[in-house]
Design a protein around this motif. Structure first.
Motif, PDB file in Angstrom:
ATOM      1  N   GLU A 214       0.824  -1.202   0.000  1.00 22.72           N
ATOM      2  CA  GLU A 214       0.000   0.000   0.000  1.00 22.72           C
ATOM      3  C   GLU A 214       0.864   1.260   0.000  1.00 22.72           C
ATOM      4  O   GLU A 214       0.536   2.253  -0.660  1.00 22.72           O
ATOM      5  N   GLY A 215       1.963   1.231   0.738  1.00 23.98           N
ATOM      6  CA  GLY A 215       2.828   2.406   0.841  1.00 23.98           C
ATOM      7  C   GLY A 215       3.394   2.829  -0.505  1.00 23.98           C
ATOM      8  O   GLY A 215       3.372   4.007  -0.859  1.00 23.98           O
ATOM      9  N   GLU A 216       3.889   1.848  -1.276  1.00 23.92           N
ATOM     10  CA  GLU A 216       4.491   2.189  -2.567  1.00 23.92           C
ATOM     11  C   GLU A 216       3.454   2.681  -3.566  1.00 23.92           C
ATOM     12  O   GLU A 216       3.697   3.628  -4.314  1.00 23.92           O
ATOM     13  N   GLU A 217       2.313   2.030  -3.593  1.00 25.30           N
ATOM     14  CA  GLU A 217       1.255   2.475  -4.509  1.00 25.30           C
ATOM     15  C   GLU A 217       0.818   3.906  -4.163  1.00 25.30           C
ATOM     16  O   GLU A 217       0.670   4.762  -5.041  1.00 25.30           O
ATOM     17  N   SER A 218       0.616   4.155  -2.871  1.00 33.23           N
ATOM     18  CA  SER A 218       0.063   5.435  -2.435  1.00 33.23           C
ATOM     19  C   SER A 218       1.026   6.591  -2.660  1.00 33.23           C
ATOM     20  O   SER A 218       0.610   7.696  -3.019  1.00 33.23           O
ATOM     21  N   VAL A 219       2.320   6.366  -2.447  1.00 29.71           N
ATOM     22  CA  VAL A 219       3.258   7.476  -2.562  1.00 29.71           C
ATOM     23  C   VAL A 219       3.351   7.971  -4.005  1.00 29.71           C
ATOM     24  O   VAL A 219       3.486   9.175  -4.260  1.00 29.71           O
ATOM     25  N   VAL A 220       3.239   7.068  -4.960  1.00 31.66           N
ATOM     26  CA  VAL A 220       3.252   7.491  -6.366  1.00 31.66           C
ATOM     27  C   VAL A 220       1.941   8.195  -6.704  1.00 31.66           C
ATOM     28  O   VAL A 220       1.924   9.251  -7.340  1.00 31.66           O
ATOM     29  N   GLU A 221       0.848   7.628  -6.237  1.00 31.80           N
ATOM     30  CA  GLU A 221      -0.474   8.204  -6.509  1.00 31.80           C
ATOM     31  C   GLU A 221      -0.611   9.612  -5.936  1.00 31.80           C
ATOM     32  O   GLU A 221      -1.189  10.504  -6.567  1.00 31.80           O
ATOM     33  N   LYS A 222      -0.069   9.828  -4.724  1.00 29.81           N
ATOM     34  CA  LYS A 222      -0.238  11.110  -4.031  1.00 29.81           C
ATOM     35  C   LYS A 222       0.846  12.142  -4.366  1.00 29.81           C
ATOM     36  O   LYS A 222       0.775  13.292  -3.925  1.00 29.81           O
ATOM     37  N   THR A 223       1.856  11.747  -5.129  1.00 36.23           N
ATOM     38  CA  THR A 223       2.873  12.716  -5.549  1.00 36.23           C
ATOM     39  C   THR A 223       2.194  13.839  -6.326  1.00 36.23           C
ATOM     40  O   THR A 223       1.427  13.568  -7.253  1.00 36.23           O
ATOM     41  N   GLY A 224       2.466  15.072  -5.938  1.00 36.41           N
ATOM     42  CA  GLY A 224       1.826  16.178  -6.647  1.00 36.41           C
ATOM     43  C   GLY A 224       2.007  17.506  -5.954  1.00 36.41           C
ATOM     44  O   GLY A 224       2.741  17.616  -4.950  1.00 36.41           O
ATOM     45  N   GLU A 225       1.339  18.507  -6.468  1.00 41.79           N
ATOM     46  CA  GLU A 225       1.435  19.865  -5.942  1.00 41.79           C
ATOM     47  C   GLU A 225       0.623  19.966  -4.645  1.00 41.79           C
ATOM     48  O   GLU A 225      -0.579  19.730  -4.635  1.00 41.79           O
ATOM     49  N   VAL A 226       1.295  20.330  -3.556  1.00 40.93           N
ATOM     50  CA  VAL A 226       0.612  20.468  -2.269  1.00 40.93           C
ATOM     51  C   VAL A 226       0.224  21.920  -1.986  1.00 40.93           C
ATOM     52  O   VAL A 226      -0.597  22.198  -1.105  1.00 40.93           O
ATOM     53  N   TYR A 227       0.807  22.827  -2.730  1.00 39.19           N
ATOM     54  CA  TYR A 227       0.503  24.256  -2.631  1.00 39.19           C
ATOM     55  C   TYR A 227       1.019  24.868  -3.923  1.00 39.19           C
ATOM     56  O   TYR A 227       1.997  24.354  -4.501  1.00 39.19           O
ATOM     57  N   PRO A 228       0.390  25.931  -4.430  1.00 43.32           N
ATOM     58  CA  PRO A 228       0.860  26.495  -5.704  1.00 43.32           C
ATOM     59  C   PRO A 228       2.369  26.746  -5.700  1.00 43.32           C
ATOM     60  O   PRO A 228       2.898  27.462  -4.855  1.00 43.32           O
ATOM     61  N   GLY A 229       3.035  26.097  -6.635  1.00 48.64           N
ATOM     62  CA  GLY A 229       4.481  26.269  -6.767  1.00 48.64           C
ATOM     63  C   GLY A 229       5.317  25.232  -6.055  1.00 48.64           C
ATOM     64  O   GLY A 229       6.526  25.177  -6.246  1.00 48.64           O
ATOM     65  N   ALA A 261       8.401  14.990 -11.798  1.00 43.83           N
ATOM     66  CA  ALA A 261       8.930  15.694 -12.974  1.00 43.83           C
ATOM     67  C   ALA A 261       7.820  15.988 -13.974  1.00 43.83           C
ATOM     68  O   ALA A 261       7.739  17.099 -14.530  1.00 43.83           O
ATOM     69  N   GLU A 262       6.966  15.017 -14.222  1.00 37.07           N
ATOM     70  CA  GLU A 262       5.864  15.214 -15.179  1.00 37.07           C
ATOM     71  C   GLU A 262       4.912  16.308 -14.711  1.00 37.07           C
ATOM     72  O   GLU A 262       4.507  17.179 -15.498  1.00 37.07           O
ATOM     73  N   ILE A 263       4.548  16.274 -13.430  1.00 31.26           N
ATOM     74  CA  ILE A 263       3.621  17.262 -12.877  1.00 31.26           C
ATOM     75  C   ILE A 263       4.254  18.651 -12.897  1.00 31.26           C
ATOM     76  O   ILE A 263       3.608  19.644 -13.259  1.00 31.26           O
TER      77      ILE A 263
END
Length: 273
Positions: A214-229, A261-263
Motif C-alpha cells: 500500500e505504501g508504494e502504490e500510495s506514494v506514487v499516486e499522491k505525488t503532486g502539488e501540495v501548494y501552488p508552486g 517531474a511530469e507534474i
C-alpha cells in the motif's frame, strides 16, 4: 680503485605543473558560475535522494534548468543502503525498468522483486542526473520559502555548517534562490511542506506504520502539488499525507520522482500560457 660515478636517472613528470592558487581559482570560479546561473532556475529540488535525483534527471532531459540543493556533503540519501546497514537495495516490478534506463545491473530476488548493490544503483543515478545537466549545491541547508502572490516562488538557504555554530554567533544571514517550481524531495523531514504547515497553509499527517504494497502504490499516486508552486515527492509525500512507510525498497521513490517531474513540467507550461 676509483668508484664508478652514479648517475641519477631523471624520471619524466607525470602531471602538469599547476600552482596551488590556480586550483583554488578554478574551484571558486566554477562554483561561482553555478551559483550565478542557477540562482534563478526553472526548478529547484530540495534533497538529492532517489526521488530528487530522478526528478532532476527527467526535468533536465526535458530542457529545464534544474538546481538540486543537498544538506549533506554527498548525494544519494538513503539509496546507498538497503536497510539495517546492509547495502543491497531492492525494487519491485516494474521499477527495474528505470534501472535498465540507467544501465544498473541487477538480479531477480523473487517473483517481481529485483536487487542490486546500493552503491552501483545510486552512482548510476547520480551520473545520469549530472549527464543530463543538473547542477548541485552540497552542504546547503533549506531555511525557508520565498512566497509571492500566493505561490511558492523560491527558497531561502544557508551553509549547513552554520547550524552547528554556537547560538551566540549564528547571526549569519541566508540567501535566496528563485524558481518557477520547487520540489520537496527532502525525505522524512519534509522541510518545505513543514514551513507551510507552520503557517497554517497546508496540513501534515506524519508517516503511518509499514505496509509495503500500500505504501508504494500510495506514494506514487499522491505525488503532486501540495501548494501552488510546491510539489512533494518521495518520502515527503508519505509524511505529508500520512501514508504507510515502505522500508528498504526504492521503486516508489524512483517512480515518485518521475511523476514529480511530469507534474512540475505541466505546471510550468501552465504558467507560460
Amino acid at each position: 680503485m676509483q668508484e664508478a660515478a652514479v648517475v641519477a636517472e631523471v624520471q619524466p613528470k607525470i602531471f602538469a605543473d599547476v600552482s596551488e592558487v590556480e586550483i583554488t581559482r578554478a574551484i571558486a570560479n566554477e562554483f561561482h558560475d553555478v551559483l550565478i546561473d542557477r540562482a534563478d532556475s526553472d526548478v529547484i529540488i530540495i534533497g538529492a535522494g532517489p526521488s530528487g535525483l530522478t526528478a532532476g534527471r527527467d526535468l533536465s532531459n526535458m530542457g529545464f534548468k534544474v538546481l538540486i540543493i543537498e544538506q549533506n556533503n554527498y548525494l544519494g540519501g538513503g539509496y546507498w543502503l538497503g536497510g539495517y546497514m546492509m547495502n543491497p537495495v531492492t525494487v519491485r516490478e516494474p521499477a527495474q525498468k528505470i534501472w535498465d534506463e540507467l544501465g544498473v545491473p541487477y538480479k531477480k530476488a523473487g517473483e517481481g522483486l529485483y536487487i542490486t548493490p546500493g552503491p552501483h544503483a545510486v552512482s548510476k543515478l547520480i551520473a545520469g542526473a549530472c549527464d543530463a545537466g543538473v547542477k548541485f549545491l552540497n552542504l546547503t541547508k533549506f531555511d525557508d520559502l520565498v512566497m509571492k502572490n500566493g505561490r511558492v516562488s523560491g527558497i531561502v538557504v544557508n551553509w549547513m555548517p552554520v547550524s552547528a555554530l554556537p547560538r551566540n554567533i549564528t547571526c549569519v544571514d541566508p540567501v535566496a534562490f528563485e524558481a518557477r517550481m520547487i520540489i520537496d524531495a527532502s525525505g522524512h523531514d519534509s522541510v518545505a511542506v513543514k514551513r507551510l504547515v507552520d503557517r497554517g497553509l497546508v496540513t501534515w499527517k506524519g508517516m503511518n506504520p509499514m505496509y509495503v504494497n500500500e505504501g508504494e502504490e500510495s506514494v506514487v499516486e499522491k505525488t503532486g502539488e501540495v501548494y501552488p508552486g510546491l510539489v512533494a515527492a518521495g518520502m515527503s509525500v508519505t509524511e505529508t499525507h500520512g501514508l504507510p512507510r515502505m522500508g528498504p525498497t526504492f521503486g516508489s521513490m524512483l517512480f515518485s520522482g518521475k511523476r514529480a517531474a511530469e507534474i512540475t513540467a505541466a505546471k510550468i507550461k501552465e504558467l507560460e500560457r
